[in-house]
Enzyme design. Sequence first.
Site, PDB file in Angstrom:
ATOM      1  N   GLU A   1       0.804  -1.216   0.000  1.00  0.00           N
ATOM      2  CA  GLU A   1       0.000   0.000   0.000  1.00  0.00           C
ATOM      3  C   GLU A   1       0.841   1.273   0.000  1.00  0.00           C
ATOM      4  O   GLU A   1       0.335   2.349  -0.271  1.00  0.00           O
ATOM      5  CB  GLU A   1      -1.004   0.003   1.155  1.00  0.00           C
ATOM      6  CG  GLU A   1      -0.401  -0.095   2.542  1.00  0.00           C
ATOM      7  CD  GLU A   1      -0.382  -1.525   3.057  1.00  0.00           C
ATOM      8  OE1 GLU A   1      -0.153  -2.454   2.268  1.00  0.00           O
ATOM      9  OE2 GLU A   1      -0.587  -1.694   4.282  1.00  0.00           O
ATOM     10  N   ASN A   2       2.133   1.142   0.291  1.00  0.00           N
ATOM     11  CA  ASN A   2       2.982   2.316   0.183  1.00  0.00           C
ATOM     12  C   ASN A   2       3.444   2.589  -1.253  1.00  0.00           C
ATOM     13  O   ASN A   2       4.409   3.311  -1.461  1.00  0.00           O
ATOM     14  CB  ASN A   2       4.180   2.226   1.152  1.00  0.00           C
ATOM     15  CG  ASN A   2       4.966   0.944   1.015  1.00  0.00           C
ATOM     16  OD1 ASN A   2       4.386  -0.123   0.896  1.00  0.00           O
ATOM     17  ND2 ASN A   2       6.278   1.038   1.044  1.00  0.00           N
TER      18      ASN A   2
END
Lengths: 218, 218, 231, 231
Positions: free
Chosen positions: A55-56
Site C-alpha cells: 500500500e505504500n
Amino acid sequence: MIAEHANRGSLTRRELAQRVAADIPAGSHVNLGIGQPTTIADFLTPESGVVLHTENGMLGMGPAAHGDAVDPDLINAGKIPVTEVAGASYFHHADSFAMIRGAHLDVCVLGAFQVSERGDLANWHTGEPDAIPAVGGAMDLAIGAKDVFVMMTLFDRAGRAKLVPHCTLPLTGLGCVSRVYTDVATFQITRRGVTATETFGTTLSTLQSRLDVDLASR
Amino acid sequence: MIAEHANRGSLTRRELAQRVAADIPAGSHVNLGIGQPTTIADFLTPESGVVLHTENGMLGMGPAAHGDAVDPDLINAGKIPVTEVAGASYFHHADSFAMIRGAHLDVCVLGAFQVSERGDLANWHTGEPDAIPAVGGAMDLAIGAKDVFVMMTLFDRAGRAKLVPHCTLPLTGLGCVSRVYTDVATFQITRRGVTATETFGTTLSTLQSRLDVDLASR
Amino acid sequence: MSRLVATPDEALAGVCDGDTVLIGGFGTAGQPIELIEALIRTGACDLTVVNNNAGNGDRGLAALLAQGQVRKVICSFPRQSDSYVFNDLYRTGKIELEVVPQGNLAERIRAAGAGIGAFYTPTGVGTPLANGKETRTIDGRDYLLEYPLHGDLALVKAHRADTMGNLVYRKTARNFGPVMATAAATTVVQVDHLVQAGGLDPEAVVTPGIFVDLVVVCHPLRVLSPEGAAG
Amino acid sequence: MSRLVATPDEALAGVCDGDTVLIGGFGTAGQPIELIEALIRTGACDLTVVNNNAGNGDRGLAALLAQGQVRKVICSFPRQSDSYVFNDLYRTGKIELEVVPQGNLAERIRAAGAGIGAFYTPTGVGTPLANGKETRTIDGRDYLLEYPLHGDLALVKAHRADTMGNLVYRKTARNFGPVMATAAATTVVQVDHLVQAGGLDPEAVVTPGIFVDLVVVCHPLRVLSPEGAAG
C-alpha cells in the site's frame, strides 16, 4: 463437505501460510498484510502469476532484500526492504489507496484479533485504554479488497476463541471477511453464516464444542 | 487613476491580445481559453517564463504545430495541433482538472458573452432554446484559476454592452471574473464594484454613457 | 489479470445491450478507433456512452452513434464543427444527452475507480447545470454533490503495454484513458506496441496492469487528422 | 514559479508558529530529513504535523517532536517499534494525536490539492474512527464524510527536479510526496539531483512544477537504514 484432518497436528505457521497460498488464485493482485501474512509470499510460485501490492505505492513487489540489494527507498508496508519484479510499477499514496478502496485488489490477507460470524474484523486495537491507537492501512484494506482473508491462530494465548459471535474489540471493518484460515480449521463466512471447510488436528464436533459461533453444516 | 487613450482607435484583436499579455505575470502558470485568448501566446516571450496549461493534460505547451511538426497526439483544448517546450509535462484529465479546481493556475483568460458587475461569467451557452449545450472545461476554469481574466469586445454586434449589471444568459460561474479586457476599455472587478482602468478610442464619460454598469471612480 | 487477445472483435465479445461504455479520447486524440469499430460490429445497442465529446466526422464514435446503437451520451462538449452526426440525432430526439463540466466528468470517473461514494465540487455552482443537484456550504464556499460514474466497459487507447497490462500513453492522447481504465468492470485497451514485462520503466507506468483486463495490439497504420473544433 | 534556493534554511525561512506542515515519507523512505532539520532550526512552534507516522528513532520527524515544536500530529500509524519519542510525549499528554486511516489521510490531502470540498469514503464505517463523523448511505452502502486536509507548508523529498520544478521520485519513497505537494500554500522540495528543463521525460514527470515553490538540492550523503517497524 468438510475435510477433517484429525489424525495430524494443527498447522504450523509455515503450513498455515502454505495453506493460504494454495487458495490465492493464479494471476490475482494481492495485498499481504504486515507480519504473518507476509510469509505467504514464500509459497507463491512465479508461475502462479500472482502480483503483490504494497500500500505504500507499488505493484510487483518481490521478496525481501538482503545485503547489497537493500535499498532504503524500496520497502514494504511493514518497512522491510524488498525487491521489485519485472513488470512492477510505482504510484503515490492517493493512487495506491484508490486502488484499494476501489475494489481492484482480488485478495487481501490480514491478521486479526477477532472475527465475528458476520465477517466483522477487529485487528487494529487491543482495546486497552492506554494503547496508542494506530490504524495504518488496515481499515482501507478491510473494506476495499474483493476478498478479505484472515490468517490467525483460532485461539488466543488464554485459550479464548478469536472467531466470535460479536467482536468485543474495536472494529476495523464491518462484514468484510470472507474466509478465516487458522491453525486448527479453515472457515468460510457467507450471509448464511460460518462454515468450517477443513480441520487440522481436531474434528468438527470438537471444534464446535470450543466455539460460541454456530458452524452451519452444508 | 484611469488612463484615457481617447486620441486613438479602439484596440484591434491583436492589440487586445498584446494588452492582456502585458498583464500576465512573469513565471506564472496560465490557461488560455479556446479561440481569441489563444492568440495571447503570440505576445508572451520565452523570457517571461510563463508556462501554458492546456486542460487536456499538459503544462509547457508551445506554439501551434505546422507541417511535419503536426502530431495528432499533441493538441490543445481547441483540438489544434501544438508543440511542447522544454520542461513540459503530461498528465491525465482528472489530474489536469484537479490542478484547475485546486486553484493552482495563476491566470486563466476566457472569452465571454456577458460579464456582470459582480464578476459573474456567462460564456458557454447562447441561451437559444434549441442550442445544443456544450460546456467543456469552461465552468471548471471559471471557478478554479486564482485570477480569471475575460477578453472580449465590449459590445456585441447589435451594440449591446456585454458588461452588465446582471447576466441574462446562462451562467458559467459566480463572482469569478477579476478583470475584463475589451477593445475599448479595461476593467477591474472587486467587491467594491467595477473600475475602468484604461480606455481606448473613447473617454470614461462616453464609456459610462454606454454602460448600465456604474463605473466606480477610485 | 491482463490477457492479450488477438483482435478487437475478440476483445469486445463480452459487451451487452444496455451497457455503459466509457470511451477514451479528447476529440480524436486517444480515441480507440479500432475498438469502437469492433463495438459497432457487435451490434450491441441501447448503450450509454461516456466520452468528452459526441463524435467527430463520420468515423469512430460518430459511426457508433450513426448506427443507432447509443441511447444516451454523457459528455462535456458535444457541439463541435464536425459533430453533425450527433447534432442530427439530438435535434430529432433520437439520443439523450447529459452535459457534465469536463472536470466534474473526469472526477466522477475517478471517484468510481477510487471507491468514493460522492464528492462536493465547486464547479457548476449557480449555473443551469446545478439544477436538481444537492448543494452544501463548506467553509463559506458553495459546492455541488456529484456521484461516481461507473462503466460496464471501458475502451482505452494507450501507446505501449507490457505483458502485465501496464500502460504508458503518448502526449495529450493520455487524457481520459487512465481514469476510465480504473472505473469499469471490464477495461479493454488497444495499444500501438506490446513489450515484455520489464520493458516499461516502473517509475513511468501511468496505468498499472491491475486496471487492465484485455489488451489488443492495433498497429498505428491509420492517422486521423485532428479537426479544428473547440472542446 | 519554482525557485531554486541554496540551503534548506533559506527554504524554510517563511515558516510561522502555528503552521500546519505536511511532511512526506513513509517511515524514513521519502522523509525530507534535511528540510525537517532546517525546520527544527527555525524554532517554529505550535505546529501541526501531517505525516503517515509520528517519527522513527531520534532523527528527522522524531527530533522535531522531541524539541517540543509540535502541538498535534495527524497520522495513520504513530506506534512503531522505534517511535519512543512520540510515545513518551503522547503518554505524558504533551502532544495531540488525530489518527486517520491511511487511505483517508491520502485522499483528504488529495482533496485539498484538488479543490474538492469533501468526499464520502467507505473506510472506517462502523469503527471507533467514525465517531462524530457524518454518515450517508449511497446505493445501499454506508460512507463517512471526510474533509480536505490543507497545509500551510509541505516538505517533500523527491529524487530529481528540473529547473521548472518538475519532479520524479524514487521507488516507494514516492508515497505521500505527490499529493502533499499539491495541498500546501507553499511546497518546499529537497532533491538529490537537479537537471535542466528538458532533462526529465515529460511523460514520466510525477509532480509538475506548478505545485513546487522552492527546490533545494541535498546530496544523498547520508543513508538511513529503514527500521523493521509496522506501519
